[in-house]
Design an enzyme around this catalytic site. Structure first.
Site: not given
Ligand code: BES
Ligand code: ZN
Ligand code: ZN
Length: 481
Positions: A333, A329, A251, A258, A246, A270, A331
């Site tokens: 995947r 968020d 992000d 966020k 990735k 990220d 994104e």
């Molecule tokens: N980049 C984040 C995941 C992340 C969170 C990495 C904390 C490092 C530390 C990812 O893109 C994300 O925001 N995932 C969301 C998914 C949800 C919206 C289904 C998450 O984990 O909250």
């Molecule tokens: Zn992310």
């Molecule tokens: Zn995200």
């Protein structure tokens, strides 16, 4: 950032010396005075594992290793940590060169030197006094019959590769755009000998990478898609191992922004998965391992904007599948799905995908290991697990049950991009599996990729997690078959 690690040939000057000792070893009478031997005995009685002998012309650091009753992975980890503490001492003492000696096993010497070298990392590019700060340990010489030149060379390579990954993660988003990330991969290609090709937005459009383009819609910077390849003349594998990482350079969450507070503070990390897979191939190429490896890194930032994609959008992925976006968020995947689709053209033997994908994975096991899940054969699974233990980037395998697919059903499209309240790390992995037709393992490094406090030899900030795991796995693969 550079530390030289070498197998010492001939006699060294009077440099600082580290002598590694087994748990119940005494000091050799030929090299130490009676007073030194009895001082060491006394300190050992008091359970000290580290003893300093301060001679007129040199410092001798005596380090007793923890190789008694523990299992090998724990012994090695303890040696790495002892190495990290040693580096702290040597930096305080202003030492530039140190020689490691001792009649302990090759694995323990290498682990100790690895901990030393990895904890010597610093990222001073943006410090205006950066040059001054960089007076640190520069050379680790290994003087032991048990360690070959090649052993030392491989260690040097893996440390440098880990530093490459850390540097990329630590770069701020003001510098490291998706285009700049592509340039960095080209630089790494020149340094290591792998091939790198950076696809631009028009090519990404031609390929119909709908996931990558949708995430990029709110961005001022164009997306990139980097293809890295190491194809040695006599590879041990017929079909390549494909790595996918990735590359979200920042992000914000996009329109599903966020929350403020500190949830965005380290979202420059990220792209850690992309950095990891590129750095792993960097090491493989530098070591000239006879394994055909490809790495794919889709990259963009994720931001809100007038043109940004929004919850409710339906996008068509490169594979032709449609996805209803219900949270911008989620994104990672979306861009990874297109990379996995692209991977199909290689008919890969195995695909290993690294991403800071979910907060759920980080919440489940914290920074202590890597959450993984997927569908691979038993031999591959146990080889991965074993590498994880060996380098102490341990794997915690989550279930990959098809029942979770129900949570990804959309009313109007083939899939939606979020699951629901339960199994967030797993539904993210199941989403990806919709775009695979090959043996596949997903590694969620959201927990261990970035450390907010100093964690021994892993350091602070970008850790480079996954590089050592992948290198060990590929190294063993080179040796078999
Ligand atoms: N980049 C984040 C995941 C992340 C969170 C990495 C904390 C490092 C530390 C990812 O893109 C994300 O925001 N995932 C969301 C998914 C949800 C919206 C289904 C998450 O984990 O909250
Ligand atoms: Zn992310
Ligand atoms: Zn995200």
């Amino acid at each position: 950032m550079h530390i030289e690690i070498k197998r010492l040939s001939g006699r060294g000057k009077d440099e600082s010396m580290i002598l590694l000792l087994d748990a119940d070893q005494q000091l050799p009478a030929a090299q130490f005075s009676k007073e030194e031997i009895s001082y060491f005995k006394k300190e050992r009685k008091a359970e000290k594992k580290f003893v300093l002998i301060n001679r007129l012309n040199m410092l001798i650091y005596l380090q007793v290793l923890d190789n008694g009753t523990k299992a090998l992975p724990q012994q090695l980890e303890s040696a790495r940590k002892a190495g990290a503490s040693m580096t702290t001492r040597l930096i305080a003492a202003n030492s530039e060169t140190v020689v490691i000696k001792g009649d302990v096993s090759k694995e323990l010497i290498i682990a100790f030197a690895e901990g030393m070298a990895l904890s010597g990392y610093q990222f001073s590019k943006y410090k205006s006094n950066g040059k001054k700060e960089a007076t640190r340990l520069k050379r680790i010489l290994i003087d032991s019959e048990n360690v070959s030149r090649r052993d030392a060379e491989l260690l040097q390579i893996i440390v440098e590769a880990t530093f490459q990954a850390r540097d990329l993660v630590n770069e701020p988003p003001s510098f490291l755009t998706s285009v700049e990330l592509g340039k960095q991969f080209i630089r790494m290609a020149k340094e290591s000998g792998f091939r790198a090709q950076v696809l631009d937005k028009s090519k990404i459009r031609q390929l119909k990478m709908g996931g990558l383009l949708a995430v990029n819609q709110g961005s001022v910077e164009p997306p990139t898609f980097t293809i890295i390849e190491w194809k040695p003349a006599r590879a041990s594998n017929k079909k390549p191992v494909v790595l996918v990482g990735k590359g979200v350079v920042y992000d914000t969450g996009g329109m599903s922004l966020k929350p403020t507070g500190n949830s965005m503070d380290f979202m420059k990390s990220d792209m850690a998965g992309g950095a990891t897979v590129a750095a792993a191939v960097y090491a493989v190429a530098k070591a000239k391992l006879p394994v055909h490896v490809i790495a794919l890194i889709p990259s963009t930032d994720n931001r809100p904007d007038g043109n940004a994609y929004v919850p409710g959008d339906v996008i068509t992925m490169m594979s032709g599948k449609t996805v209803e976006v219900l949270n911008t968020d989620a994104e990672g995947r979306l861009i990874l799905a297109d990379a996995l689709e692209y991977a199909k053209r290689y008919k890969p033997e195995l695909v290993l995908e690294f991403s800071t994908l979910t907060g759920a994975a980080a919440a489940a096991i914290g920074p202590y290991g890597i959450v993984c899940m997927g569908k691979v054969d038993d031999d591959t699974r146990s080889a991965l697990m074993q590498s994880g233990e060996q380098v102490y980037e341990r794997l915690a395998e989550f279930p990959f049950w098809t029942e979770y697919d129900d949570l990804l059903k959309s009313d109007i499209a083939d899939l939606k991009n979020i699951g629901g309240a339960v199994g967030g790390a797993i539904t993210a992995g199941r989403f990806l599996s919709n775009f695979t037709d090959f043996p596949f393992m997903h590694f969620d490094i959201a927990g261990p990729a970035f450390s907010k406090s100093n964690d021994s030899y892993r350091g602070k900030n970008g850790t480079g997690v996954g590089v050592r795991l992948l290198f060990d796995f590929i190294l063993k693969k080179a040796g078999t078959k």
